[in-house]
Motif scaffolding. Sequence first.
Motif, PDB file in Angstrom:
ATOM      1  N   THR A 164      51.204  10.580  32.872  1.00 45.47           N
ATOM      2  CA  THR A 164      49.818  11.051  32.924  1.00 45.47           C
ATOM      3  C   THR A 164      48.828   9.971  32.523  1.00 45.47           C
ATOM      4  OG1 THR A 164      50.059  11.968  30.690  1.00 45.47           O
ATOM      5  CG2 THR A 164      50.429  13.470  32.534  1.00 45.47           C
ATOM      6  N   GLY A 165      49.329   8.784  32.206  1.00 48.54           N
ATOM      7  CA  GLY A 165      48.451   7.645  31.965  1.00 48.54           C
ATOM      8  C   GLY A 165      47.839   7.567  30.583  1.00 48.54           C
ATOM      9  N   ILE A 166      48.404   8.265  29.596  1.00 46.30           N
ATOM     10  CA  ILE A 166      47.801   8.252  28.255  1.00 46.30           C
ATOM     11  C   ILE A 166      48.727   7.611  27.221  1.00 46.30           C
ATOM     12  CG2 ILE A 166      46.406  10.309  28.719  1.00 46.30           C
ATOM     13  CD1 ILE A 166      48.462  11.928  27.090  1.00 46.30           C
ATOM     14  N   TYR A 167      49.847   7.027  27.650  1.00 44.89           N
ATOM     15  CA  TYR A 167      50.856   6.533  26.709  1.00 44.89           C
ATOM     16  C   TYR A 167      50.301   5.410  25.831  1.00 44.89           C
ATOM     17  CZ  TYR A 167      55.584   5.504  25.080  1.00 44.89           C
ATOM     18  OH  TYR A 167      56.695   5.325  24.298  1.00 44.89           O
ATOM     19  N   ASP A 168      49.693   4.400  26.446  1.00 46.33           N
ATOM     20  CA  ASP A 168      49.169   3.269  25.689  1.00 46.33           C
ATOM     21  C   ASP A 168      48.055   3.704  24.740  1.00 46.33           C
ATOM     22  OD1 ASP A 168      50.860   1.284  26.647  1.00 46.33           O
ATOM     23  OD2 ASP A 168      49.616   0.934  28.411  1.00 46.33           O
ATOM     24  N   GLU A 169      47.181   4.594  25.207  1.00 45.14           N
ATOM     25  CA  GLU A 169      46.092   5.058  24.346  1.00 45.14           C
ATOM     26  C   GLU A 169      46.634   5.879  23.181  1.00 45.14           C
ATOM     27  OE1 GLU A 169      41.774   7.387  24.563  1.00 45.14           O
ATOM     28  OE2 GLU A 169      43.056   7.284  26.352  1.00 45.14           O
TER      29      GLU A 169
ATOM     30  N   THR B  96      42.501  16.744  20.548  1.00 44.42           N
ATOM     31  CA  THR B  96      42.630  17.503  21.788  1.00 44.42           C
ATOM     32  C   THR B  96      44.071  17.502  22.277  1.00 44.42           C
ATOM     33  OG1 THR B  96      40.377  16.845  22.389  1.00 44.42           O
ATOM     34  CG2 THR B  96      41.755  17.766  24.132  1.00 44.42           C
ATOM     35  N   LEU B  97      44.703  16.330  22.256  1.00 50.11           N
ATOM     36  CA  LEU B  97      46.099  16.226  22.698  1.00 50.11           C
ATOM     37  C   LEU B  97      47.011  17.027  21.773  1.00 50.11           C
ATOM     38  CD1 LEU B  97      47.840  14.747  24.856  1.00 50.11           C
ATOM     39  CD2 LEU B  97      48.276  13.007  23.130  1.00 50.11           C
ATOM     40  N   GLY B  98      46.794  16.916  20.466  1.00 51.50           N
ATOM     41  CA  GLY B  98      47.611  17.642  19.504  1.00 51.50           C
ATOM     42  C   GLY B  98      47.485  19.145  19.657  1.00 51.50           C
ATOM     43  N   CYS B  99      46.273  19.623  19.922  1.00 54.46           N
ATOM     44  CA  CYS B  99      46.071  21.066  20.132  1.00 54.46           C
ATOM     45  C   CYS B  99      46.843  21.541  21.365  1.00 54.46           C
ATOM     46  CB  CYS B  99      44.587  21.382  20.294  1.00 54.46           C
ATOM     47  SG  CYS B  99      43.653  21.287  18.750  1.00 54.46           S
ATOM     48  N   GLY B 100      46.854  20.732  22.416  1.00 53.91           N
ATOM     49  CA  GLY B 100      47.605  21.086  23.615  1.00 53.91           C
ATOM     50  C   GLY B 100      49.097  21.158  23.339  1.00 53.91           C
ATOM     51  N   ILE B 101      49.610  20.190  22.579  1.00 52.37           N
ATOM     52  CA  ILE B 101      51.042  20.178  22.247  1.00 52.37           C
ATOM     53  C   ILE B 101      51.417  21.404  21.424  1.00 52.37           C
ATOM     54  CG2 ILE B 101      52.827  18.958  20.949  1.00 52.37           C
ATOM     55  CD1 ILE B 101      51.420  16.337  21.707  1.00 52.37           C
ATOM     56  N   LEU B 102      50.617  21.700  20.379  1.00 52.83           N
ATOM     57  CA  LEU B 102      50.913  22.850  19.524  1.00 52.83           C
ATOM     58  C   LEU B 102      50.785  24.161  20.297  1.00 52.83           C
ATOM     59  CD1 LEU B 102      49.132  21.816  16.201  1.00 52.83           C
ATOM     60  CD2 LEU B 102      51.581  21.838  16.682  1.00 52.83           C
TER      61      LEU B 102
ATOM     62  N   MET C 266      34.017   9.800  22.713  1.00 46.89           N
ATOM     63  CA  MET C 266      34.143  11.137  23.292  1.00 46.89           C
ATOM     64  C   MET C 266      35.236  11.131  24.360  1.00 46.89           C
ATOM     65  SD  MET C 266      32.094  13.286  21.894  1.00 46.89           S
ATOM     66  CE  MET C 266      32.027  14.589  23.127  1.00 46.89           C
ATOM     67  N   VAL C 267      35.950  12.264  24.467  1.00 47.53           N
ATOM     68  CA  VAL C 267      36.959  12.426  25.503  1.00 47.53           C
ATOM     69  C   VAL C 267      36.257  12.748  26.814  1.00 47.53           C
ATOM     70  CG1 VAL C 267      38.936  13.792  26.227  1.00 47.53           C
ATOM     71  CG2 VAL C 267      38.650  13.225  23.820  1.00 47.53           C
ATOM     72  N   LYS C 268      36.595  11.991  27.870  1.00 44.84           N
ATOM     73  CA  LYS C 268      35.909  12.160  29.146  1.00 44.84           C
ATOM     74  C   LYS C 268      36.152  13.543  29.739  1.00 44.84           C
ATOM     75  CE  LYS C 268      35.971   7.256  30.433  1.00 44.84           C
ATOM     76  NZ  LYS C 268      36.440   6.259  31.438  1.00 44.84           N
ATOM     77  N   ASN C 269      37.399  13.989  29.722  1.00 38.39           N
ATOM     78  CA  ASN C 269      37.743  15.284  30.296  1.00 38.39           C
ATOM     79  C   ASN C 269      38.641  16.031  29.318  1.00 38.39           C
ATOM     80  OD1 ASN C 269      38.616  17.480  31.851  1.00 38.39           O
ATOM     81  ND2 ASN C 269      38.501  16.293  33.750  1.00 38.39           N
ATOM     82  N   PRO C 270      38.060  16.755  28.342  1.00 35.41           N
ATOM     83  CA  PRO C 270      38.861  17.402  27.302  1.00 35.41           C
ATOM     84  C   PRO C 270      39.864  18.411  27.847  1.00 35.41           C
ATOM     85  CG  PRO C 270      36.496  17.723  26.910  1.00 35.41           C
ATOM     86  CD  PRO C 270      36.623  16.955  28.161  1.00 35.41           C
ATOM     87  N   LEU C 271      39.481  19.171  28.889  1.00 35.26           N
ATOM     88  CA  LEU C 271      40.380  20.182  29.444  1.00 35.26           C
ATOM     89  C   LEU C 271      41.614  19.530  30.055  1.00 35.26           C
ATOM     90  CD1 LEU C 271      41.044  23.095  30.103  1.00 35.26           C
ATOM     91  CD2 LEU C 271      39.668  22.885  32.199  1.00 35.26           C
ATOM     92  N   LEU C 272      41.397  18.436  30.783  1.00 37.21           N
ATOM     93  CA  LEU C 272      42.526  17.730  31.395  1.00 37.21           C
ATOM     94  C   LEU C 272      43.436  17.163  30.320  1.00 37.21           C
ATOM     95  CD1 LEU C 272      43.957  16.627  33.883  1.00 37.21           C
ATOM     96  CD2 LEU C 272      42.414  14.654  33.833  1.00 37.21           C
ATOM     97  N   LEU C 273      42.861  16.595  29.264  1.00 34.20           N
ATOM     98  CA  LEU C 273      43.668  16.041  28.181  1.00 34.20           C
ATOM     99  C   LEU C 273      44.428  17.151  27.465  1.00 34.20           C
ATOM    100  CD1 LEU C 273      44.472  13.576  26.513  1.00 34.20           C
ATOM    101  CD2 LEU C 273      42.451  13.951  25.091  1.00 34.20           C
ATOM    102  N   LEU C 274      43.795  18.307  27.283  1.00 30.80           N
ATOM    103  CA  LEU C 274      44.475  19.447  26.663  1.00 30.80           C
ATOM    104  C   LEU C 274      45.681  19.869  27.498  1.00 30.80           C
ATOM    105  CD1 LEU C 274      44.204  21.640  24.346  1.00 30.80           C
ATOM    106  CD2 LEU C 274      43.131  23.074  26.098  1.00 30.80           C
ATOM    107  N   LEU C 275      45.517  19.892  28.826  1.00 29.75           N
ATOM    108  CA  LEU C 275      46.623  20.265  29.717  1.00 29.75           C
ATOM    109  C   LEU C 275      47.753  19.234  29.655  1.00 29.75           C
ATOM    110  CD1 LEU C 275      44.655  21.581  32.829  1.00 29.75           C
ATOM    111  CD2 LEU C 275      45.869  22.919  31.091  1.00 29.75           C
TER     112      LEU C 275
ATOM    113  N   ALA D 128      51.627  19.978  28.621  1.00 31.23           N
ATOM    114  CA  ALA D 128      52.808  19.501  29.346  1.00 31.23           C
ATOM    115  C   ALA D 128      53.744  18.726  28.428  1.00 31.23           C
ATOM    116  CB  ALA D 128      52.375  18.626  30.520  1.00 31.23           C
ATOM    117  N   MET D 129      53.185  17.914  27.522  1.00 31.59           N
ATOM    118  CA  MET D 129      54.018  17.177  26.566  1.00 31.59           C
ATOM    119  C   MET D 129      54.763  18.134  25.643  1.00 31.59           C
ATOM    120  SD  MET D 129      51.666  13.928  25.400  1.00 31.59           S
ATOM    121  CE  MET D 129      52.885  13.436  24.164  1.00 31.59           C
ATOM    122  N   GLY D 130      54.069  19.160  25.161  1.00 32.99           N
ATOM    123  CA  GLY D 130      54.709  20.129  24.281  1.00 32.99           C
ATOM    124  C   GLY D 130      55.817  20.885  24.975  1.00 32.99           C
ATOM    125  N   ALA D 131      55.587  21.266  26.243  1.00 32.23           N
ATOM    126  CA  ALA D 131      56.616  21.986  27.000  1.00 32.23           C
ATOM    127  C   ALA D 131      57.858  21.125  27.183  1.00 32.23           C
ATOM    128  CB  ALA D 131      56.061  22.405  28.363  1.00 32.23           C
ATOM    129  N   ALA D 132      57.655  19.832  27.443  1.00 37.45           N
ATOM    130  CA  ALA D 132      58.792  18.931  27.613  1.00 37.45           C
ATOM    131  C   ALA D 132      59.546  18.752  26.308  1.00 37.45           C
ATOM    132  CB  ALA D 132      58.311  17.580  28.140  1.00 37.45           C
TER     133      ALA D 132
END
Length: 296
Positions: free
Chosen positions: A33-38, A73-79, A1-10, A14-18
């Motif tokens: 944001t500390g998620i590169y390795d994961e 979650t990350l992909g939804c934020g990017i899209l 499970m994602v610990k903080n889905p809203l934060l990961l979505l944000l 940010a990745m999509g905007a960049a």
Amino acid sequence: MVKNPLLLLLKGVAMGAADVVPGVSGGTIAFITGIYDELLSSLKKISPSALAILFRQGFFAFWHHINGPFLLTLGCGILLSVFTLAKGISWMLVNHPIPVWSFFSGLVLVSVWHMLRQLPRLEFFSILGLISGTGFAWWFSGMAPLKAANPELLTFFICGAVAICAMILPGISGSFLLLLLGIYEPVLQAVTTLNAPVLVVFASGCLAGLLLFSRVLSWLLANARNITMGLLTGMMLGSMNRIWPWKQINSDQISNVLPHTYEQLTGDSSQLTSACIAALAAVTLVLIIERIAERS
């Protein structure tokens, strides 16, 4: 499970905007944001062995194996970011270019500082990687873009596979690579007009390139982390050649100039204050994101 889905979505937003901006990499955002390795680790798990788990143990075992909640979650934020911010960022780049590029310049510089802190020490190989990465990105970002008239669907697939490799590299912009390949505007137009055939083919190319390249990059970080980190940091620093806000345009040649020189050339002295505010906002934002990432 994602610990903080809203934060990961944000973070995905940010990745999509960049990634929309030619000159800035979503990989940079993932790193600070500390998620590169994961992210790399999760992408690497999408492999034939994952398909074997799907057929033998079922969907939920497969979903858990590839870290599906994280990727979804990350992909939804990017899209979400790409489809909602593409028009706004394009408008800002046309009407307020200096504050926008100043914001991203501040973002890159503070990110370089952040990445240098990840190195346990500056040894020979990390310094070599830093210098090599800076030189390559400086040269790469100074290349003149091409123009492709009415690209074929196969072109979208190939360019998507190539550009996605840059999108997960801090410092090398996938959007700028699309610009160099001559299909940045067709892709952006397809996003804004929801051209489904082009988007599906382009996304398929991105997926193919992402799954292949993430394995290579993940292996490099696991087996030669210092030189790879130095190389990635240098590539971020070298990208300043592209995103430096103040430009002088002579016929077909564009060169970087100092703010004072730009003021003399254009007579516009109002941009420096807004540029400093934008750069400071970027630095502050990165420090806040870094603090939130540490706490989560």
